[in-house]
Design an enzyme around this catalytic site. Structure first.
Site, short mmCIF file in Angstrom:
data_model
loop_
_atom_site.label_atom_id
_atom_site.label_comp_id
_atom_site.label_asym_id
_atom_site.label_seq_id
_atom_site.Cartn_x
_atom_site.Cartn_y
_atom_site.Cartn_z
N SER A 233 0.84 -1.20 0.00
CA SER A 233 0.00 0.00 0.00
C SER A 233 0.88 1.26 0.00
CB SER A 233 -0.93 -0.06 1.21
OG SER A 233 -1.91 0.93 1.13
N ARG B 142 -11.65 5.85 10.45
CA ARG B 142 -11.14 4.48 10.44
C ARG B 142 -12.18 3.51 9.92
NH1 ARG B 142 -6.76 1.41 9.74
NH2 ARG B 142 -6.93 -0.56 10.84
N ASP C 42 -8.78 -6.59 -4.46
CA ASP C 42 -8.42 -5.27 -3.92
C ASP C 42 -9.08 -4.19 -4.78
OD1 ASP C 42 -7.24 -2.94 -3.03
OD2 ASP C 42 -5.18 -3.65 -3.20
N HIS D 127 -7.95 -5.17 -0.13
CA HIS D 127 -6.67 -4.48 -0.01
C HIS D 127 -5.82 -5.08 1.12
CE1 HIS D 127 -3.85 -1.25 -0.56
NE2 HIS D 127 -4.01 -0.81 0.67
N ASP D 128 -6.49 -5.48 2.19
CA ASP D 128 -5.79 -6.03 3.35
C ASP D 128 -5.16 -7.39 3.08
OD1 ASP D 128 -5.77 -4.10 5.24
OD2 ASP D 128 -7.44 -4.87 6.43
#
Lengths: 375, 197
Positions: free
Chosen positions: A152, A222, A317, A350-351
């Site tokens: 990232s 968040r 992602d 994405h994680d």
């Protein structure tokens, strides 16, 4: 079995006294960098690895602090006999400047005013980070990085290293990254910033002096961010439409498991993260555009770069999807770099770059092993 | 194995210090040889993750891209050679791919197993079933090979599409040509390799 050198790690601090001229034109006369190292630098100093962290990461990338139950954030990847093998490699990770885990940042006392920096802390860009990482490299007497690796925003720093110090990097691994943010990416970041800056406790960023925290805003930011790190598939699989209680309550309390999960993530996050740092990190992401910023310098520098690149993306992602990684590959191909690219099948969104995945780890290991023959 | 020898021929056609793209590069063997022997700059393309791992282990640049729609990103005439070794038969649209190859490469090299070989003909004639051979070991319903052709088919294909054949080499599986493969290539040839512009 070898002793796990990443077990019970301790972080270290270093004060850098070389003034750092930032892209904004501002100057940081002196700053602290907090970092951790794993493994040891070999005799010919040819095994150093820099790990760059992402938006909410920090220098604690592997191993355990004594008494802690949770290891560093990339402990599945880094350690003795792991993909990034600390028996062979000397791994360095630092808390980025502007962070809130030890390195100088918005929560630090400004030596010139003797007050907390707060919103006075200058915006730090990816190229500024790389400059400060180079300072740490010099302190540690590391002549070159065998690898610079990041996911990232960390991947962007890894790329920036090859653009900025082309002769100091031998291999670059950029995972789930992008060559610059899209309008959609910036839009998400802007909502996150608005959530923080609209919090009644914001006080123009000087909340610490007022003794309050913009926790509502930061946790909202968040929660929003978290959605973009997950994929539709992984959320369905993990939460579906599951309810906390057996029946609908016909009110606005937490009812669905996903709501409960997001609130928990938000609440947990605010206990360990600073709102000004969050703003700074998102701005740093928004500003990243090396092709535009460096223009001809980038091409000239890549001409001097003999690094090998490995670019990795994940199918699910949608924050930095595979097509963004392919843009990086194209940029490198156009400059005749040695580049490999893998698009890993993964549901994690994405994680996924932080999760276990055999193909992902194998690809990394194949590339790393080939480049560390003889170490 | 026939495959390796096929690669040796291709390698003999490639000049030193050139840029090579190998489509369907498999374990990266061809590029490894070319890098060692001819100092080429090479990239492989493969969509199979295991082939990617093997290529990376050989220090070969490899890109995980779908051949059916992934070559648009390359600049025109970027490569001196674009190679398609024994993969023509798995491509969805061979005509589009060859056109793309000719766009990004100054020259292209294509090899494929010859479906016109006598053993295939006899199998179809005598058993009435789709041929299964050493080069093409799959049953009709469970095969990656969706566009099999004979040498004759390929020659017509090139003529129709104005692909200029510079050189061709028709051999048996041992990469040898003999009186028979020279006399009746489409009947005795097992592997056909073409250099095209």
């Amino acid at each position: 079995m070898a002793i796990d050198s990443t077990k019970f790690v301790k972080s270290k601090n270093i004060i850098i006294k070389n003034p750092l001229e930032l892209l904004s034109g501002k100057i940081l006369n002196e700053y602290q960098l907090t970092y951790e190292t794993y493994g040891s630098l070999n005799a010919d100093k040819s095994n150093a690895v820099l790990i760059c962290h992402a938006l909410s990461g920090n220098h604690h990338v592997a191993g355990y602090y004594e008494g802690d139950e949770k290891p560093g954030w990339w402990n599945n990847m880094i350690g003795s006999e792991k993909t990034i093998d600390t028996d062979k490699l000397f791994v360095v990770c630092l808390n980025n400047l502007g962070g809130c885990h030890g390195s100088t940042g918005p929560t630090t006392i400004n030596p010139e005013t003797n007050r907390v920096y707060g919103s006075d802390f200058p915006i730090i860009t990816v190229s500024d980070w790389v400059k400060s990482q180079k300072e740490l490299m010099d302190v540690l007497k590391i002549p070159f990085w065998k690898f610079v690796i990041g996911g990232s925003l960390g991947g962007m720093q890894a790329l920036q290293w090859s653009f900025q110090y082309p002769d100091l990097i031998h291999n670059c691994i950029a995972i789930a990254a992008a060559p610059k943010l899209t309008a959609q990416n910036i839009a998400f970041n802007e909502i996150a910033r608005q959530a923080i800056m609209k919090d009644p406790n914001w006080h123009n960023g000087n909340y610490l002096e007022k003794g309050v925290m913009p926790n509502q805003g930061l946790s909202l930011a968040r929660m929003l961010g978290h959605i973009t790190y997950l994929s539709d598939e992984s959320m369905r699989e993990k939460f579906g439409r599951d309810l906390k209680n057996s029946k609908l309550g016909f009110n606005y309390d937490v009812e669905f498991q996903i709501e409960s999960y997001l609130r928990y993530q938000g609440e947990k996050f605010v206990t360990g993260f600073d709102a000004n740092t969050y703003l700074l990190m998102t701005k740093s992401l928004d500003y990243f555009d090396p092709v535009k910023d460096m223009a001809d310098t980038l091409i000239k520098n890549l001409d001097k770069c003999s690094a090998k690149f490995l670019i990795i993306s994940f199918t699910s992602d949608w924050r930095f999807p595979p097509k963004r990684s392919k843009e990086i590959v194209k940029l490198l191909l156009d400059n005749e770099m040695d580049v490999s690219y893998s698009e890993i099948s993964a549901d994690g969104g994405h994680d996924a770059f932080l999760m276990d995945n055999k193909d992902y780890f194998d690809i990394m290991a194949s590339f790393i092993k080939e480049s560390t023959n003889g170490l | 194995m026939a495959f390796r020898k096929d690669l040796l021929l291709i390698s003999s056609w490639i000049k030193p210090n050139t840029k090579v793209l190998d489509l369907g590069c498999g374990d990266g063997e061809l590029l490894k040889i070319l890098k060692q022997d001819k100092n080429i700059t090479g990239y492989g393309i493969d969509n199979n993750i295991n082939n990617l791992k093997l290529s990376l282990k050989k220090n070969v640049n490899v890109l995980q891209i779908d051949l059916d729609n992934g070559l648009e990103d390359f600049e025109s005439k970027y490569f001196d050679y674009v190679v398609l070794a024994q993969s023509l038969q798995v491509i969805k649209n061979p005509k589009d791919l060859l056109n793309q190859m000719l766009r990004i490469g100054k020259e292209i090299i294509v090899s494929f197993p010859n479906m016109g070989h006598w053993s295939s003909r006899i199998q179809l004639l005598t058993t009435g079933k789709m041929p299964v051979t050493g080069n093409l070991p799959y049953t009709w319903h469970d095969t990656p090979n969706i566009h099999l052709c004979t040498i004759k088919d390929f020659l017509i294909f090139c003529e129709t599409n104005n692909f200029e054949i510079l050189e061709q080499f028709i051999t048996d599986n041992n990469q040898k040509s003999n009186v028979f493969t020279k006399l009746l290539p489409n009947f005795f040839g097992q592997v056909a390799t073409f250099r095209i512009k």
